[in-house]
Design a protein around this motif. Structure first.
Motif, PDB file in Angstrom:
ATOM      1  N   UNK A   1      -2.863   3.373   0.455  1.00 46.56           N
ATOM      2  CA  UNK A   1      -1.407   3.439   0.336  1.00 46.56           C
ATOM      3  C   UNK A   1      -0.796   2.042   0.314  1.00 46.56           C
ATOM      4  N   UNK A   2      -1.347   1.131   1.114  1.00 49.41           N
ATOM      5  CA  UNK A   2      -0.830  -0.228   1.165  1.00 49.41           C
ATOM      6  C   UNK A   2      -1.018  -0.956  -0.164  1.00 49.41           C
TER       7      UNK A   2
ATOM      8  N   UNK B 285       5.132   4.109   6.469  1.00 45.50           N
ATOM      9  CA  UNK B 285       5.243   2.682   6.735  1.00 45.50           C
ATOM     10  C   UNK B 285       4.265   1.868   5.899  1.00 45.50           C
ATOM     11  N   UNK B 286       3.080   2.411   5.622  1.00 45.93           N
ATOM     12  CA  UNK B 286       2.145   1.725   4.738  1.00 45.93           C
ATOM     13  C   UNK B 286       2.723   1.580   3.331  1.00 45.93           C
TER      14      UNK B 286
ATOM     15  N   UNK C 137       3.500  -1.960   1.626  1.00 44.94           N
ATOM     16  CA  UNK C 137       2.860  -2.261   0.345  1.00 44.94           C
ATOM     17  C   UNK C 137       3.837  -2.573  -0.762  1.00 44.94           C
ATOM     18  N   UNK C 138       5.108  -2.234  -0.572  1.00 52.62           N
ATOM     19  CA  UNK C 138       6.122  -2.490  -1.601  1.00 52.62           C
ATOM     20  C   UNK C 138       6.679  -3.904  -1.546  1.00 52.62           C
ATOM     21  N   UNK C 139       6.295  -4.679  -0.539  1.00 47.84           N
ATOM     22  CA  UNK C 139       6.782  -6.060  -0.428  1.00 47.84           C
ATOM     23  C   UNK C 139       6.453  -6.870  -1.683  1.00 47.84           C
ATOM     24  N   UNK C 140       5.216  -6.807  -2.232  1.00 48.14           N
ATOM     25  CA  UNK C 140       4.947  -7.569  -3.463  1.00 48.14           C
ATOM     26  C   UNK C 140       5.823  -7.161  -4.641  1.00 48.14           C
TER      27      UNK C 140
ATOM     28  N   UNK D 261      12.055   5.690  -4.375  1.00 45.29           N
ATOM     29  CA  UNK D 261      11.152   6.519  -3.571  1.00 45.29           C
ATOM     30  C   UNK D 261      10.935   5.904  -2.187  1.00 45.29           C
ATOM     31  N   UNK D 262      10.802   4.591  -2.144  1.00 48.38           N
ATOM     32  CA  UNK D 262      10.500   3.908  -0.880  1.00 48.38           C
ATOM     33  C   UNK D 262      11.756   3.707  -0.028  1.00 48.38           C
TER      34      UNK D 262
END
Length: 418
Positions: A24-25, A114-115, A119-122, A176-177
């Motif tokens: 997921x990350x 939360x994962x 993981x959406x930071x990039x 979505x996030x």
């Protein structure tokens, strides 16, 4: 490893749970990297189940749809495209069942949410980098096996796309996030520094979503807030949102008197109201390039082949022949399903998703993150009314994991009662 094992549901293996979380990350950055971990997690999730796939009544519509999809391939407009197109569906019918053991309790769904946020930071950073600092790919990993085509200035120009091919797809992922991020922001028990980190991430994600210039994405920013915060917030939140949206509506709705519209347009940024009312096209959009034209042709195709459809991707071949304009899909998931696989499949799949949303809501959502989980799936469903972001494999995988999480909440209650 001990930290990764936290929150593991009793029916999930420790190795599968670790692979699932790390998958997921990595998923927002790369479907390949995410799948390298999610696929073994899927295998572990299928092992040792108390009953086979076909014994779960929630899998019945998926089995029926799969059979009709395969049958329709034999009479498809383009059989090659039709058989390849099954990859957008059949593996995910399996994933819906195989991922459920990892989502069997509220804590595992919270950690999974939360994962996805982490993981959406990039996605956020590369998107802001391409617009603000001119970052440009291609960037390669593993000897060119993974390539990120980050376009300087965004794609299309001036719109944030990040690690995705197009701004609307990036917007769908961020939408979505967003409810999961909002839940992380308002959850109780965070210390000061963790709260600061989440606030920064939430602000940057909202900025990135705004910069995609996707009207669907902008709508999701507002839609998500009252659902995630829940009914106790509605007496003060809904009037506040209505007051904030009033100038926007006055600035874009046709027929509003100029004495009201002009002041509203001074308050609302021009880029916002111009995008919302399509004034950047000068009011002269070619009819064949609009959703209305696409949906009209889609309805004609459905009438011509209502039962088994034309086969996957047939719309992208037939639409240019009839209109002279090219579009890869019908920009509406029920219509796309009916064109590709027939009305029965469309009814089965749409009914399946709606039933999961309705039943989970009627049975009650256990806490903040389950509300956010439900909201993320609801937003994704709404987005598929005017676009088809599921053709991006990352969104497709995430969507089926969200569906699996709702189904798992039923199994969780059933096991608790038993």
């Amino acid at each position: 490893m001990a930290w990764l094992d936290q929150g593991r549901p009793s029916l999930a293996s420790s190795r599968g749970w670790r692979c699932f979380q790390l998958g997921l990350f990595l998923l927002p950055s790369s479907a390949l990297l995410g799948s390298l971990l999610l696929f073994p997690a899927l295998l572990f999730g299928c092992a040792g189940r108390d009953r086979p796939y076909w014994r779960d009544p929630w899998n019945a519509p998926l089995l029926a749809a799969a059979g009709l999809m395969v049958l329709g391939c034999f009479g498809a407009y383009d059989q090659g495209l039709a058989w390849v197109g099954l990859a957008n569906w059949l593996p995910f019918f399996w994933g819906f069942w195989g991922f459920q053991p990892y989502l069997m309790n509220p804590e595992s769904r919270r950690r999974s949410a939360l994962w996805l946020v982490a993981g959406s930071v990039p996605v956020v950073v590369t998107g802001l980098g391409q617009l603000w600092w001119g970052w440009q790919g291609p960037w390669q990993l593993l000897g060119g096996l993974i390539v990120w085509f980050v376009a300087a200035g965004g794609r299309p120009e001036g719109r944030l796309s990040g690690l995705f091919d197009y701004a609307n797809i990036a917007s769908a992922w961020l939408a979505l996030v967003w409810p999961l991020t909002l839940a992380a922001l308002v959850q109780q028990g965070l210390n000061r520094w963790r709260r600061v980190v989440v606030v920064i991430l939430a602000v940057l994600l909202v900025v990135a979503l705004v910069l995609t210039e996707s009207r669907n994405g902008w709508g999701s920013l507002v839609l998500v807030v009252p659902i995630v915060l829940g009914p106790p917030s509605w007496p003060w939140l809904i009037p506040l949102l209505a007051l904030a949206l009033l100038p926007v509506l006055l600035s874009v709705l046709p027929g509003v008197p100029l004495m009201l519209q002009d002041p509203a347009r001074t308050l609302v940024p021009e880029g916002l109201w111009a995008r919302l009312n399509d004034s950047q096209y000068g009011g002269e959009r070619v009819l064949a390039s609009t959703r209305i034209s696409q949906w009209n042709v889609a309805l004609q195709l459905i009438v011509e082949r209502p039962w088994l459809g034309w086969g996957a991707a047939a719309f992208s071949v037939i639409y240019p022949l009839r209109t002279g304009q090219w579009h890869g899909h019908a920009h509406n998931l029920p219509l796309e399903l009916a064109i590709s696989h027939g009305l029965p499949v469309a009814v089965l799949m749409v009914g399946f998703v709606l039933a999961l949303l309705v039943v989970s809501l009627r049975r009650g959502l256990s806490g903040l993150f389950d509300r956010a989980w439900w909201t993320a799936l609801f937003v994704l469903m709404v987005l598929h009314g005017t676009d088809l972001p599921f053709f991006d494999s990352r969104l497709n995988i995430a969507g089926w994991i969200l569906l699996a999480g709702l189904r798992s909440s039923f199994s969780e209650r059933a096991h608790a009662q038993h």
